[in-house]
Design an enzyme around this catalytic site. Structure first.
Site: not given
Length: 150
Positions: A78-80
């Site tokens: 989950q890069f966010t």
């Protein structure tokens, strides 16, 4: 490196309308890898996630770990989680690690957790457009940042 840990009754990841992975009772973990994260961050977070005492004992007190209850784990990249929201209303992902760092550290996290649990960690697909479904149990949600250890 950041984790969002959710105690769940069940969780799943679908891609393109097709079920990819699913678990029963256990932990659904979102994994965010930032520039500068290392294997040391992975080892520390894996140990914390597997040993975190957030499952109820016979007295109803959160005193048992995932390992203690034999639960499952679903880990999703989950890069966010690495978003910067300091300026304006559009998040910046400039601090999120690129694929060359993020993929190996995400995979290492899953491997380390699997070793500590003694069972396979279910995963999403790095970089895919995933639909995540879960039933949060409690609800219990914990956020851990490896840069906030001290």
């Amino acid at each position: 490196m950041k984790l969002v840990i959710q105690r769940v009754r069940e969780a799943s990841v679908s891609i393109g309308g097709e079920l990819h992975s699913s678990i029963g009772p256990g932990l659904m973990i979102l994994v965010g890898v930032a520039e500068g994260d290392t294997a040391d961050d992975v080892r520390w977070l894996a140990a914390k996630a597997v040993a975190m005492r957030i499952f109820s004992d016979d007295e109803g007190v959160m005193n048992r770990s995932l390992a203690d209850v034999g639960g499952e784990m679903l880990a999703v990249s989950q890069f966010t989680l690495c978003a910067s929201t300091k300026k304006g209303n559009r998040p910046s992902y400039i601090h999120a690690a690129g694929h060359d760092l993020a993929i190996p550290l995400y995979e290492m996290f899953c491997t380390e957790c699997g070793i500590l649990m003694g069972k396979e960690v279910k995963k999403g697909v790095f970089g895919a457009d995933m639909q995540v479904a879960l039933v949060n149990d409690g609800p219990v949600t914990i956020v851990i940042d490896s840069r906030s250890r001290t």
